[in-house]
Structure formats: structure tokens, C-alpha cells
Design a protein around this motif. Structure first.
Motif, PDB file in Angstrom:
ATOM      1  N   TYR A 137      12.225   9.707 -11.779  1.00  0.00           N
ATOM      2  CA  TYR A 137      13.067  10.365 -12.785  1.00  0.00           C
ATOM      3  C   TYR A 137      12.239  11.277 -13.686  1.00  0.00           C
ATOM      4  CZ  TYR A 137      17.023  10.675 -16.077  1.00  0.00           C
ATOM      5  OH  TYR A 137      18.062  11.119 -16.853  1.00  0.00           O
ATOM      6  N   ARG A 138      10.989  10.923 -13.905  1.00  0.00           N
ATOM      7  CA  ARG A 138      10.138  11.688 -14.817  1.00  0.00           C
ATOM      8  C   ARG A 138       9.589  12.969 -14.186  1.00  0.00           C
ATOM      9  NH1 ARG A 138       9.785  10.919 -20.169  1.00  0.00           N
ATOM     10  NH2 ARG A 138       7.553  11.396 -20.126  1.00  0.00           N
ATOM     11  N   GLY A 139       9.836  13.188 -12.913  1.00  0.00           N
ATOM     12  CA  GLY A 139       9.416  14.447 -12.308  1.00  0.00           C
ATOM     13  C   GLY A 139       8.567  14.248 -11.069  1.00  0.00           C
ATOM     14  N   ILE A 140       8.550  15.246 -10.215  1.00  0.00           N
ATOM     15  CA  ILE A 140       7.870  15.151  -8.929  1.00  0.00           C
ATOM     16  C   ILE A 140       6.368  15.018  -9.084  1.00  0.00           C
ATOM     17  CG2 ILE A 140       7.601  17.644  -8.597  1.00  0.00           C
ATOM     18  CD1 ILE A 140       8.501  14.985  -5.932  1.00  0.00           C
ATOM     19  N   THR A 141       5.773  15.552 -10.151  1.00  0.00           N
ATOM     20  CA  THR A 141       4.322  15.405 -10.328  1.00  0.00           C
ATOM     21  C   THR A 141       3.962  13.955 -10.613  1.00  0.00           C
ATOM     22  OG1 THR A 141       4.564  16.024 -12.661  1.00  0.00           O
ATOM     23  CG2 THR A 141       3.986  17.776 -11.108  1.00  0.00           C
ATOM     24  N   ARG A 142       4.838  13.223 -11.309  1.00  0.00           N
ATOM     25  CA  ARG A 142       4.591  11.795 -11.525  1.00  0.00           C
ATOM     26  C   ARG A 142       4.642  11.050 -10.192  1.00  0.00           C
ATOM     27  NH1 ARG A 142       4.613  14.102 -15.921  1.00  0.00           N
ATOM     28  NH2 ARG A 142       4.910  13.137 -17.965  1.00  0.00           N
ATOM     29  N   THR A 143       5.610  11.426  -9.353  1.00  0.00           N
ATOM     30  CA  THR A 143       5.714  10.811  -8.031  1.00  0.00           C
ATOM     31  C   THR A 143       4.444  11.049  -7.220  1.00  0.00           C
ATOM     32  OG1 THR A 143       8.110  11.180  -8.047  1.00  0.00           O
ATOM     33  CG2 THR A 143       7.081  10.748  -5.912  1.00  0.00           C
ATOM     34  N   ALA A 144       3.957  12.288  -7.222  1.00  0.00           N
ATOM     35  CA  ALA A 144       2.754  12.615  -6.454  1.00  0.00           C
ATOM     36  C   ALA A 144       1.535  11.877  -6.993  1.00  0.00           C
ATOM     37  CB  ALA A 144       2.521  14.124  -6.486  1.00  0.00           C
ATOM     38  N   ALA A 145       1.413  11.756  -8.318  1.00  0.00           N
ATOM     39  CA  ALA A 145       0.255  11.090  -8.911  1.00  0.00           C
ATOM     40  C   ALA A 145       0.217   9.607  -8.538  1.00  0.00           C
ATOM     41  CB  ALA A 145       0.288  11.248 -10.432  1.00  0.00           C
ATOM     42  N   LEU A 146       1.354   8.917  -8.640  1.00  0.00           N
ATOM     43  CA  LEU A 146       1.384   7.507  -8.269  1.00  0.00           C
ATOM     44  C   LEU A 146       1.165   7.335  -6.769  1.00  0.00           C
ATOM     45  CD1 LEU A 146       1.775   4.582  -9.020  1.00  0.00           C
ATOM     46  CD2 LEU A 146       4.258   4.897  -8.864  1.00  0.00           C
ATOM     47  N   THR A 147       1.700   8.247  -5.964  1.00  0.00           N
ATOM     48  CA  THR A 147       1.507   8.152  -4.517  1.00  0.00           C
ATOM     49  C   THR A 147       0.032   8.284  -4.156  1.00  0.00           C
ATOM     50  OG1 THR A 147       3.708   9.088  -4.137  1.00  0.00           O
ATOM     51  CG2 THR A 147       2.195   9.094  -2.279  1.00  0.00           C
ATOM     52  N   ARG A 148      -0.710   9.157  -4.843  1.00  0.00           N
ATOM     53  CA  ARG A 148      -2.147   9.291  -4.577  1.00  0.00           C
ATOM     54  C   ARG A 148      -2.853   7.957  -4.780  1.00  0.00           C
ATOM     55  NH1 ARG A 148      -1.691  14.487  -7.049  1.00  0.00           N
ATOM     56  NH2 ARG A 148      -2.260  13.656  -9.091  1.00  0.00           N
ATOM     57  N   ILE A 149      -2.546   7.272  -5.869  1.00  0.00           N
ATOM     58  CA  ILE A 149      -3.186   5.981  -6.142  1.00  0.00           C
ATOM     59  C   ILE A 149      -2.855   4.963  -5.055  1.00  0.00           C
ATOM     60  CG2 ILE A 149      -3.272   4.055  -7.776  1.00  0.00           C
ATOM     61  CD1 ILE A 149      -2.633   6.115  -9.996  1.00  0.00           C
ATOM     62  N   ILE A 150      -1.584   4.905  -4.685  1.00  0.00           N
ATOM     63  CA  ILE A 150      -1.159   3.936  -3.678  1.00  0.00           C
ATOM     64  C   ILE A 150      -1.796   4.221  -2.326  1.00  0.00           C
ATOM     65  CG2 ILE A 150       0.845   3.128  -2.362  1.00  0.00           C
ATOM     66  CD1 ILE A 150       2.500   3.440  -4.926  1.00  0.00           C
ATOM     67  N   VAL A 151      -1.827   5.485  -1.906  1.00  0.00           N
ATOM     68  CA  VAL A 151      -2.401   5.834  -0.603  1.00  0.00           C
ATOM     69  C   VAL A 151      -3.875   5.452  -0.536  1.00  0.00           C
ATOM     70  CG1 VAL A 151      -3.062   7.782   0.869  1.00  0.00           C
ATOM     71  CG2 VAL A 151      -0.740   7.627  -0.011  1.00  0.00           C
ATOM     72  N   VAL A 152      -4.626   5.728  -1.586  1.00  0.00           N
ATOM     73  CA  VAL A 152      -6.052   5.355  -1.604  1.00  0.00           C
ATOM     74  C   VAL A 152      -6.205   3.840  -1.472  1.00  0.00           C
ATOM     75  CG1 VAL A 152      -8.128   5.271  -3.035  1.00  0.00           C
ATOM     76  CG2 VAL A 152      -6.810   7.385  -2.883  1.00  0.00           C
ATOM     77  N   ALA A 153      -5.397   3.076  -2.200  1.00  0.00           N
ATOM     78  CA  ALA A 153      -5.482   1.616  -2.146  1.00  0.00           C
ATOM     79  C   ALA A 153      -5.121   1.090  -0.757  1.00  0.00           C
ATOM     80  CB  ALA A 153      -4.580   0.997  -3.208  1.00  0.00           C
ATOM     81  N   VAL A 154      -4.087   1.661  -0.140  1.00  0.00           N
ATOM     82  CA  VAL A 154      -3.666   1.208   1.190  1.00  0.00           C
ATOM     83  C   VAL A 154      -4.727   1.533   2.232  1.00  0.00           C
ATOM     84  CG1 VAL A 154      -1.965   1.526   3.017  1.00  0.00           C
ATOM     85  CG2 VAL A 154      -1.218   1.317   0.648  1.00  0.00           C
ATOM     86  N   LEU A 155      -5.295   2.732   2.175  1.00  0.00           N
ATOM     87  CA  LEU A 155      -6.363   3.092   3.119  1.00  0.00           C
ATOM     88  C   LEU A 155      -7.570   2.175   2.953  1.00  0.00           C
ATOM     89  CD1 LEU A 155      -6.214   6.998   3.041  1.00  0.00           C
ATOM     90  CD2 LEU A 155      -5.487   5.489   4.889  1.00  0.00           C
ATOM     91  N   ALA A 156      -7.863   1.779   1.712  1.00  0.00           N
ATOM     92  CA  ALA A 156      -8.973   0.843   1.478  1.00  0.00           C
ATOM     93  C   ALA A 156      -8.663  -0.513   2.117  1.00  0.00           C
ATOM     94  CB  ALA A 156      -9.212   0.685  -0.024  1.00  0.00           C
ATOM     95  N   ALA A 157      -7.412  -0.974   1.979  1.00  0.00           N
ATOM     96  CA  ALA A 157      -7.028  -2.249   2.592  1.00  0.00           C
ATOM     97  C   ALA A 157      -7.123  -2.172   4.118  1.00  0.00           C
ATOM     98  CB  ALA A 157      -5.610  -2.624   2.163  1.00  0.00           C
ATOM     99  N   LEU A 158      -6.705  -1.051   4.698  1.00  0.00           N
ATOM    100  CA  LEU A 158      -6.795  -0.889   6.150  1.00  0.00           C
ATOM    101  C   LEU A 158      -8.251  -0.829   6.607  1.00  0.00           C
ATOM    102  CD1 LEU A 158      -3.915   1.689   6.772  1.00  0.00           C
ATOM    103  CD2 LEU A 158      -3.876  -0.795   7.119  1.00  0.00           C
TER     104      LEU A 158
END
Length: 422
Positions: A137-158
Motif C-alpha cells: 500500500y505504501r508504494g512499489i519502491t517499498r515492495t522492491a526494498a523488502l523483496t531485496r532483503i527477502i531474496v538475499v536471505a532466501v539465497l543465503a538459506a539455499l
């Protein structure tokens, strides 16, 4: 007439678009899709993975080619309407919205299964939906910023999964393809194609990039590049993980496990890393859910603009420039499903809707003129034929549920059109 709606803002570059695509593809699918694929095909899931990747490439090039010509929110719903007519566009959009709404509920429940204490799964899943809807709801840049954090964490787990399997020597390459009747083709080509249809579920996330066509800078260049880059990275990751879990658990072990990646880690000397993998799975579910909500909102916006869904859903927030009404309604629907249904096994149902979605995309891309063509025409024909073939090999309950879903959509649109004309 009402006042014109605010325009969406083009804020995303290539990197952000790639990350959003990866957040969809390297999401919960990498933790959940291998079990049903191994059940269907055994070691033949490796062939299924190659087939799914080829089909995904054909579909991705069609989406990229269309997105360059029609850089608007809505993805294949818009492309189908522009190239083929209102009905094909509606069916593509309806399949996406209904199928991915079910997937969103499944991702929320998958997150809660990893993150919540017993008895608190559904409230936790609802809280996750509300939180991520607020981020969107706060905007697409917020979505992209949180997605960057999640993707890095998931790749680290893999990366932990791969290291735990190969470094201490828990993996045995001979387990990947067992000798005897259970070998690469032991489950037959039908099983292999069924595994391809199930694994295709994992690669469908690049659609999220195309649905945000009004929020990407220089879309004719950015969207095609981001789609192909995100798909290439995702295919490489899935191939490494597939070989790894098969080498540790074998095809029967993967088929029997509800959490094959975590079990592969525990089977080695790095059993202490099992909780890290579970955290990665929980975050992957959140990443997929975040991207799903964003893509659903944009497709719903496009359908509402054409009155294929209620027009008041086409509103764009004057400050945050997001389809806020669509996202709030979808969040409410997803929360309702989470509270009253269990859709963690909705992969087949979602695959049905997504394959129809891309069938429309491939046919629409095939009709484009030479001036707008970026890829050879045979890729679109191959993609369309493959979508039909994979739909036919999905589990029967998924096919029946998918047909009922599309019949309900056709009835809804027919009734709406008659009421509007009357």
C-alpha cells in the motif's frame, strides 16, 4: 463523470524488476514443488525441470515481446484484449486473479507452517497478509526494498542447503538416478510431463514483472531484459537445488518428504543448520506472497478499468500511486480463505490457471507484426503447444477445479454484459 485517476509512477529500474521476479520464482516453490514432482516422476523430475524451463523461456519471451509493445498494468489480460479480443483477455485475467489468490493463501499458510507455534498458524498467516498488504500500500519502491532483503536471505538459506549436502560428503551422486526400474524414465513420460507442469508453477513469477508495466522506467528496454535475467537466474538455482536434494535423499526420499530441503540438511553433519533452512522457507513464502499481492493488484486494476471487475477497484491512491482499493479487497479475500480453507496443496490448481494465462500470451505474441517482434515466431507456437500439453497432464482434481473456475468466470462476465446492455 468522475475525476481522472492519478497515474502510476515509473520508479523501477532493471535491478528492482529482476529482484521482484526472483522474489516470485525463488519463493516457496523451491521449498515445496520438488515433493509432488518427485512423486510424479522420481529422478525424471530433472527432465521435467528442463521441460518446464524451456516452456517458461518460450512464455517469458512472449511476455517480454508483448510488454515492450504494451507497457501497461495487467500483463496478459491487457495483451489478450489488445491482440485477440475481450474474451481471451478476460479468461487470462480471470485465471490469473483466481488462481493466484488461492496461491497467495497457500503461501501465507506455508509461511505460518514454518513460523508459527502449533495452533497459531491461521492467525499468523492472516497477520502476514495484512503486513505485506500494508507494505504494498505504501508504494512499489517499498515492495522492491523488502523483496531485496527477502531474496538475499532466501539465497543465503539455499547456499546453506548446498554446502551442508556437498561439503561434509552427505551427498552421493549415485542416488540422483538409481539403478534399475526406478531410473530416469522409471515413471514414464506421462509422469515426467506431470512433474514439468508442477515445476512450471515455480517459474511463473516473471509474470509479476510484466504486470507492473506502468511502474517500470524505460519499459520497452527494462521489462524484456528483466524477465529473461530473472528467469535465467531462477533456472540455475532450481537446477542446483534439484540435483542436491536428490543426491542426499534420492527420489523416493524427496517424494516422501514434506520439507525435502530441510531434511537434506539434517541428513548431513550440519544438522544444526536445519532451523536456518526453515527460516529461509518462511521468508521465501513471504517473498512470494509479497510479489503475488503486487501482481494481483495490478491485474485487478486493469480488469476494473475495462469493467471486467467492478470499476471502483480501478482507483489509484493519489499519494502512493498504487491500486489501493484492489489491494485492500484482495487482502481481505486472501485472509478469509486463510481462515476457512487449507490450500497448501494448491500447486496444481494454480498451475492450471497460469498455463491458460500463458497460452493466451503465446497466441497474442504470435499475432504481433514484424516491427514489434523480438523473438522467432516458433517460440510462441512451441510455448502455446507446451501449455496445452502440460495442462492435460496435471492431476485430475486440479484440471476439474480449473475448469470449474473458468466456467464460473465466463458465467460472471456473461451475466454482467447482459445486465449492462439491458
Amino acid at each position: 463523470m468522475g475525476s481522472p485517476q492519478p497515474a502510476m509512477l515509473r520508479r523501477l529500474g532493471t535491478f528492482d524488476a529482476v529482484v521482484i521476479g526472483l522474489g516470485s520464482m525463488i519463493g516457496a516453490g523451491v521449498f515445496a514443488a520438488f515433493t509432488p514432482a518427485a512423486t510424479a516422476a522420481g529422478s525424471g523430475l530433472l527432465i521435467g525441470l528442463v521441460i518446464a524451463a524451456i516452456v517458461a523461456f518460450c512464455n517469458a519471451t512472449s511476455s517480454a515481446q508483448l510488454a515492450a509493445q504494451y507497457p501497461a498494468s495487467g500483463g496478459t489480460y491487457v495483451y489478450g484484449r489488445e491482440r485477440l479480443g475481450a474474451w481471451p483477455g478476460f479468461l487470462a485475467g480471470w485465471g490469473f486473479v483466481i488462481g493466484k489468490t488461492a496461491s497467495s493463501a497457500a503461501m501465507a499458510l506455508t509461511f505460518a507452517a514454518y513460523a508459527a507455534p502449533a495452533g497459531w498458524e491461521r492467525p499468523t498467516a492472516v497477520a502476514a497478509v495484512v503486513l505485506l498488504a500494508a507494505v504494498n500500500y505504501r508504494g512499489i519502491t517499498r515492495t522492491a526494498a523488502l523483496t531485496r532483503i527477502i531474496v538475499v536471505a532466501v539465497l543465503a538459506a539455499l547456499a546453506v542447503v548446498v554446502a551442508a549436502a556437498w561439503v561434509p560428503g552427505a551427498a552421493d551422486p549415485e542416488r540422483i538416478v538409481p539403478e534399475g526400474p526406478g531410473g530416469l524414465l522409471g515413471h514414464g513420460w506421462y509422469g515426467i510431463l506431470q512433474s514439468a507442469g508442477l515445476l512450471f508453477f515455480a517459474f511463473a513469477g516473471y509474470a509479476r514483472i510484466a504486470t507492473m508495466g506502468e511502474e517500470v522506467r524505460n519499459p520497452r528496454r527494462t521489462i524484456p531484459r528483466a524477465i529473461v535475467l530473472a528467469l535465467g537466474i531462477a533456472v540455475a538455482v532450481y537446477a542446483v537445488i534439484a540435483v542436491t536434494v536428490l543426491s542426499v535423499l534420492g527420489p523416493e526420499g524427496v517424494a516422501a518428504s514434506g520439507t525435502p530441503l530441510a531434511d537434506a540438511v539434517v541428513a548431513g553433519s550440519w544438522s544444526w543448520a536445519g532451523p536456518l533452512v526453515r527460516v529461509g522457507a518462511a521468508l521465501a513464502s513471504l517473498g512470494a506472497l509479497l510479489a503475488l499481492i503486487a501482481g494481483l493488484g495490478r491485474t485487478t486494476l486493469a480488469m476494473a478499468r475495462e469493467a471486467d471487475l467492478p470499476r471502483w477497484l480501478a482507483a489509484v491512491h493519489p499519494k502512493f500511486r498504487v491500486p489501493h482499493r484492489a489491494e485492500l479487497v484482495l487482502a481481505g479475500v486472501i485472509c478469509t480463505i486463510v481462515l476457512f480453507a487449507d490450500l497448501r496443496n494448491a500447486i496444481g490448481f494454480s498451475s492450471f490457471g497460469v498455463l491458460i494465462y500463458y497460452l493466451v500470451a503465446n497466441i497474442a505474441a504470435w499475432t504481433q507484426t514484424r516491427a514489434d517482434r523480438r523473438y522467432p515466431w516458433f517460440l510462441q507456437l512451441l510455448g502455446a503447444a507446451a501449455c496445452v500439453a502440460l495442462v492435460a497432464t496435471l492431476p485430475l482434481p486440479a484440471v476439474v477445479a480449473g475448469l470449474v473456475m473458468f466456467a464460473a468466470g465466463a458465467l460472471y462476465r456473461t451475466v454482467r454484459m447482459r445486465l449492462a446492455s439491458g
